[in-house]
Design a protein around this motif. Structure first.
Motif, short mmCIF file in Angstrom:
data_model
loop_
_atom_site.label_atom_id
_atom_site.label_comp_id
_atom_site.label_asym_id
_atom_site.label_seq_id
_atom_site.Cartn_x
_atom_site.Cartn_y
_atom_site.Cartn_z
N GLY A 53 -73.94 -19.75 2.03
CA GLY A 53 -74.10 -18.98 3.26
C GLY A 53 -73.77 -19.82 4.49
N ALA A 54 -74.20 -21.07 4.48
CA ALA A 54 -73.90 -21.96 5.60
C ALA A 54 -72.40 -22.21 5.71
CB ALA A 54 -74.64 -23.28 5.44
N ALA A 55 -71.72 -22.34 4.57
CA ALA A 55 -70.27 -22.55 4.59
C ALA A 55 -69.54 -21.33 5.13
CB ALA A 55 -69.79 -22.88 3.18
N VAL A 56 -69.99 -20.14 4.74
CA VAL A 56 -69.36 -18.90 5.23
C VAL A 56 -69.58 -18.77 6.73
CG1 VAL A 56 -69.52 -16.39 5.15
CG2 VAL A 56 -69.46 -17.70 3.03
N LEU A 57 -70.79 -19.04 7.20
CA LEU A 57 -71.09 -18.96 8.63
C LEU A 57 -70.24 -19.95 9.41
CD1 LEU A 57 -72.82 -17.85 10.96
CD2 LEU A 57 -74.47 -19.66 10.44
N THR A 58 -70.11 -21.17 8.91
CA THR A 58 -69.30 -22.18 9.59
C THR A 58 -67.82 -21.76 9.63
OG1 THR A 58 -70.81 -23.90 8.84
CG2 THR A 58 -68.64 -24.61 9.56
#
Length: 79
Positions: A53-58
């Motif tokens: 999720g953090a990678a997608v948000l970034t």
């Protein structure tokens, strides 16, 4: 004990006295109670998904910033 064994093993556990719980053998040879609560299940499922999720948000924020840079007004050469 092998995996098919049904012998009873006494395990130190912070539960009710006389409570029967599932236990698993640890790599060091001792036994540990298996936590089957909803919270531990949720953590086990969601914890690996948090980095994704953090990678997608970034990535979304990076794409948005790149598009914003491309939309900057560049002075045209025509009069």
């Amino acid at each position: 004990m092998d995996s098919e064994s049904t012998a009873t093993v006494k395990v130190g556990y912070d539960g009710k006295p006389g409570e029967t719980v599932a236990a698993a053998k640890t790599p060091l040879g001792s036994y540990s109670a298996i936590d089957t609560s909803f919270t531990s299940w949720g953590i086990g499922v969601l914890f690996p998904l948090l980095p994704l999720g953090a990678a997608v948000l970034t990535a979304c924020l990076a794409v948005r910033a790149a598009r914003k840079c491309l939309r900057l007004d560049v002075p045209s050469a025509s009069p």
